[in-house]
Motif scaffolding. Structure first.
Motif, PDB file in Angstrom:
ATOM      1  N   GLY A 139      43.795 -18.066 -22.989  1.00  0.00           N
ATOM      2  CA  GLY A 139      44.185 -19.152 -22.102  1.00  0.00           C
ATOM      3  C   GLY A 139      43.757 -20.497 -22.652  1.00  0.00           C
ATOM      4  O   GLY A 139      42.826 -20.593 -23.442  1.00  0.00           O
ATOM      5  N   ASN A 140      44.444 -21.555 -22.233  1.00  0.00           N
ATOM      6  CA  ASN A 140      44.137 -22.891 -22.708  1.00  0.00           C
ATOM      7  C   ASN A 140      44.193 -23.850 -21.529  1.00  0.00           C
ATOM      8  O   ASN A 140      45.218 -23.960 -20.866  1.00  0.00           O
ATOM      9  CB  ASN A 140      45.143 -23.307 -23.778  1.00  0.00           C
ATOM     10  CG  ASN A 140      44.819 -24.651 -24.381  1.00  0.00           C
ATOM     11  OD1 ASN A 140      43.878 -25.319 -23.972  1.00  0.00           O
ATOM     12  ND2 ASN A 140      45.601 -25.063 -25.350  1.00  0.00           N
ATOM     13  N   SER A 141      43.097 -24.520 -21.259  1.00  0.00           N
ATOM     14  CA  SER A 141      43.062 -25.475 -20.153  1.00  0.00           C
ATOM     15  C   SER A 141      42.979 -26.915 -20.678  1.00  0.00           C
ATOM     16  O   SER A 141      42.535 -27.804 -19.964  1.00  0.00           O
ATOM     17  CB  SER A 141      41.866 -25.175 -19.248  1.00  0.00           C
ATOM     18  OG  SER A 141      40.664 -25.274 -19.983  1.00  0.00           O
ATOM     19  N   PHE A 142      43.429 -27.144 -21.897  1.00  0.00           N
ATOM     20  CA  PHE A 142      43.381 -28.467 -22.502  1.00  0.00           C
ATOM     21  C   PHE A 142      44.202 -29.451 -21.679  1.00  0.00           C
ATOM     22  O   PHE A 142      45.310 -29.156 -21.254  1.00  0.00           O
ATOM     23  CB  PHE A 142      43.928 -28.415 -23.931  1.00  0.00           C
ATOM     24  CG  PHE A 142      44.038 -29.766 -24.582  1.00  0.00           C
ATOM     25  CD1 PHE A 142      42.925 -30.385 -25.113  1.00  0.00           C
ATOM     26  CD2 PHE A 142      45.263 -30.423 -24.652  1.00  0.00           C
ATOM     27  CE1 PHE A 142      43.018 -31.628 -25.707  1.00  0.00           C
ATOM     28  CE2 PHE A 142      45.360 -31.664 -25.247  1.00  0.00           C
ATOM     29  CZ  PHE A 142      44.241 -32.267 -25.774  1.00  0.00           C
ATOM     30  N   THR A 143      43.641 -30.618 -21.443  1.00  0.00           N
ATOM     31  CA  THR A 143      44.346 -31.687 -20.742  1.00  0.00           C
ATOM     32  C   THR A 143      44.297 -32.930 -21.619  1.00  0.00           C
ATOM     33  O   THR A 143      43.226 -33.363 -22.029  1.00  0.00           O
ATOM     34  CB  THR A 143      43.677 -31.991 -19.385  1.00  0.00           C
ATOM     35  OG1 THR A 143      43.614 -30.790 -18.635  1.00  0.00           O
ATOM     36  CG2 THR A 143      44.467 -33.019 -18.606  1.00  0.00           C
ATOM     37  N   ASP A 144      45.458 -33.480 -21.914  1.00  0.00           N
ATOM     38  CA  ASP A 144      45.537 -34.680 -22.725  1.00  0.00           C
ATOM     39  C   ASP A 144      44.965 -35.860 -21.944  1.00  0.00           C
ATOM     40  O   ASP A 144      45.056 -35.911 -20.717  1.00  0.00           O
ATOM     41  CB  ASP A 144      47.001 -34.953 -23.106  1.00  0.00           C
ATOM     42  CG  ASP A 144      47.109 -36.009 -24.168  1.00  0.00           C
ATOM     43  OD1 ASP A 144      47.300 -37.181 -23.814  1.00  0.00           O
ATOM     44  OD2 ASP A 144      46.994 -35.668 -25.348  1.00  0.00           O
TER      45      ASP A 144
END
Length: 156
Positions: A139-144
Motif C-alpha cells: 500500500g502507498n499513502s503518499f500525499t503530494d
C-alpha cells in the motif's frame, strides 16, 4: 528477589527459544516456493501487461527518473548499440517527437560537458523502467505537497 528475577528471565528465554525453534522448522513459502520440494519445477506466473499508451506520468518525487511509457521489448541495449538513443538523443529528439534525454546525461561525474552521452548514463534501464499494468505490491499513502494545501512562495 534476585533468584525470582533470574528464574523469570530463564522462563522468558526458554519460551522465546521454543517459539523461535518452532518457526524455523516450518518452511517459509515465500523463500521455498509453493511446493514442499524447493527443487521441483513450478510453472511461472504470466508476465503482467506492460503499459504502452505513451502517456507521460507525473513523477512521484523530485529527481525521480521518468518511467518508460512504451514497450521496449526487443530493444537492443548493449555496449555496441542503444536503441533508446535513436529517438531520445539530442540530435534526433526533435524529428521523432520523443523527449530529449537530460543534459546531465552528457556530463561526466565532474560536471564536464561531453559531445556524446556519458558512458555512465548509456544503459538507460539502470534507472528508467517500463511500467507494468499490475496492482501495487504494498500500500502507498503518499500525499503530494500540492494536495496538502501547500502553496509556493509568492503565490499570495
Amino acid at each position: 528477589m534476585r533468584q525470582l528475577a533470574t528464574t523469570l528471565g530463564l522462563v522468558v528465554a526458554l519460551v522465546g527459544g521454543m517459539a523461535l525453534a518452532q518457526s524455523v522448522r516450518e518452511p517459509v513459502s515465500e523463500l521455498t516456493g509453493p511446493s514442499p520440494n524447493p527443487m521441483e519445477p513450478v510453472a511461472a506466473a504470466p508476465l503482467e501487461r506492460m503499459v504502452t499508451d505513451d502517456v507521460r506520468l507525473m513523477r512521484a518525487y523530485p529527481e525521480q527518473p521518468p518511467i518508460i511509457p512504451h514497450s521496449i521489448e526487443g530493444y537492443e541495449l548493449s555496449v555496441n548499440a542503444n536503441r533508446c538513443l535513436s529517438c531520445h538523443k539530442r540530435e534526433t529528439s526533435l524529428g521523432t517527437g520523443a523527449p530529449m534525454i537530460s543534459i546531465t546525461h552528457y556530463m561526466t561525474r565532474d560536471a564536464q560537458m561531453l559531445a556524446d552521452v556519458s558512458p555512465r548514463r548509456y544503459f538507460c534501464t539502470q534507472c528508467h523502467v517500463p511500467q507494468a499494468d499490475t496492482a501495487a505490491l504494498i500500500g502507498n499513502s503518499f500525499t503530494d505537497m500540492a494536495e496538502m494545501g501547500a502553496t509556493g512562495a509568492g503565490s499570495e
